[in-house]
Structures are given as C-alpha cells and as structure tokens.
Write an enzyme that holds these catalytic residues in place. Sequence first.
Site, short mmCIF file in Angstrom:
data_model
loop_
_atom_site.label_atom_id
_atom_site.label_comp_id
_atom_site.label_asym_id
_atom_site.label_seq_id
_atom_site.Cartn_x
_atom_site.Cartn_y
_atom_site.Cartn_z
N TYR A 67 4.61 9.21 -1.49
CA TYR A 67 4.96 10.58 -1.83
C TYR A 67 3.69 11.44 -1.79
O TYR A 67 2.63 11.01 -2.24
CB TYR A 67 5.56 10.65 -3.23
CG TYR A 67 6.83 9.85 -3.41
CD1 TYR A 67 7.96 10.10 -2.62
CD2 TYR A 67 6.92 8.86 -4.38
CE1 TYR A 67 9.13 9.36 -2.80
CE2 TYR A 67 8.09 8.13 -4.57
CZ TYR A 67 9.19 8.39 -3.77
OH TYR A 67 10.34 7.67 -3.94
N PHE A 82 8.53 3.76 -2.89
CA PHE A 82 9.71 4.39 -3.48
C PHE A 82 9.57 4.71 -4.97
O PHE A 82 10.35 5.48 -5.50
CB PHE A 82 10.99 3.54 -3.27
CG PHE A 82 11.39 3.39 -1.84
CD1 PHE A 82 11.96 4.45 -1.14
CD2 PHE A 82 11.21 2.18 -1.18
CE1 PHE A 82 12.33 4.31 0.19
CE2 PHE A 82 11.58 2.04 0.16
CZ PHE A 82 12.13 3.10 0.83
N HIS A 187 18.53 4.42 5.86
CA HIS A 187 17.58 4.84 4.83
C HIS A 187 18.29 5.59 3.71
O HIS A 187 19.29 6.27 3.95
CB HIS A 187 16.51 5.74 5.47
CG HIS A 187 15.29 5.92 4.64
ND1 HIS A 187 15.19 6.89 3.67
CD2 HIS A 187 14.11 5.24 4.62
CE1 HIS A 187 14.00 6.81 3.10
NE2 HIS A 187 13.33 5.82 3.64
#
Length: 220
Positions: A67, A82, A187
């Site tokens: 991120y 994640f 995804h």
Amino acid sequence: MNNTMEFEPLPLAWNEAVADLDVLYARIAKQLADETDARPRRGLWFEALRRVSPERVRVVLLGQDPYHGEDRGIQQAHGLAFSVPDGVRPPPSLRNILKEMEADLGRPCNGNLSAWADQGVLLLNASLTTRGGEAGAHVKHWQPFTQKLIAYLGQRPEPLVFILWGGHAQKHKQNIAPHHIIIESVHPSPLSAWQGFFGSKPFSQTNAALAQLGKAPVDW
C-alpha cells in the site's frame, strides 16, 4: 548521501536458504539508497520474512505491491501483503478479503493479518517496497529478488499451499512444482471481486488442503 547503512539486514535464515539473495539485495539497497519515502518504512521491508522463517512456511499468499497511502496519518503498509497495522482502516481489496473470510468461516477479523504470519502464512508481495503515493514504483528493483524467493518455495520438496489471487500472482504458477497445492481465484480488488473471488472460500479451501498434507489448519 548514501543511506545504505540504514537498510535492515536480510533475515539470516532466508539468506542461508536461498542462494545469492544477499547479492540481489545489495543491488536493491544501492538502487534505493536515495529513496526518501519508501513504503513500508525502512525496518519493515522484510517483515514477512522475519515473521516466517523458511522451515515454518506452510502457506504462501502472494500479493503484488505494498500500500502506498496513509490513513489518518498512519502508513497503510507494514511489510505483510494485504495487511494493515492496527488503527488503519482496511483498503478496498482487504475489505473484500475480510468480507469473504466472514462469509467463508463465519467470523470477522480486523485488517492486521500478523496472526496469520505467526502461524506460517507467508504474506509476500512481489515488490517489497514502493514510493509514497505511487503504485508500482519499485517493482523493477525487487522483481529478481522475489522471483528467486518464489522459485525457491515453489521447488521445495515439502508440499506447501499457494494462494494466488489474480493474474499477476498466477503468472508464478510456472515456478510451482506439481506436488504443491494451488488455490486460485480472481483478485479481491473491487474491479474483479464479484467475478469469482466472492464465494471462492479460499480460507476453508486452504485448511482442507493443509489437512490433506497432514498439517494443522490456520486459525484465520
């Protein structure tokens, strides 16, 4: 200014297990020496490898890129694919993962997935860093390094479970020997989650695969 002394060392167990990993990392450290806004911050680049030593890996969950944003002043990335640190609201793909987990197993989970890593789930991104506010900024630097890791895991004689979500992760199937078990779907991104991620039950599938291999389930 050369900042290479500030870079964290490779976890020793992985350095010993995977040939030339230190050589590849030395090249990356040189390439990123002047990066002033790496995400996650220095000290967390190898969090996934630090939490799960090679002999403890049971499940490999492949992500793509850390991120690159923040939530209420806290960086979203903390070195686990994640996952987000405590106090950070889950981004869209992670929200979908947690939604599917609750549907699959009947219980909620917050966005910090460290407990998965502590049970031998390697939460590995294909690129271990990026630049703040910029997706994919460091992919070319990390690609040889993470491909080496995935090839090592994919050729290990002890069977593992690989979770591959989306085309980017599924490209690595060619490096995974047939004695391993692969669980795959589209995804969990909002762009694709409704096309097969929701309802795919990856968590119960993984535990069934672990049982097939004679391994304990993951307490998701």
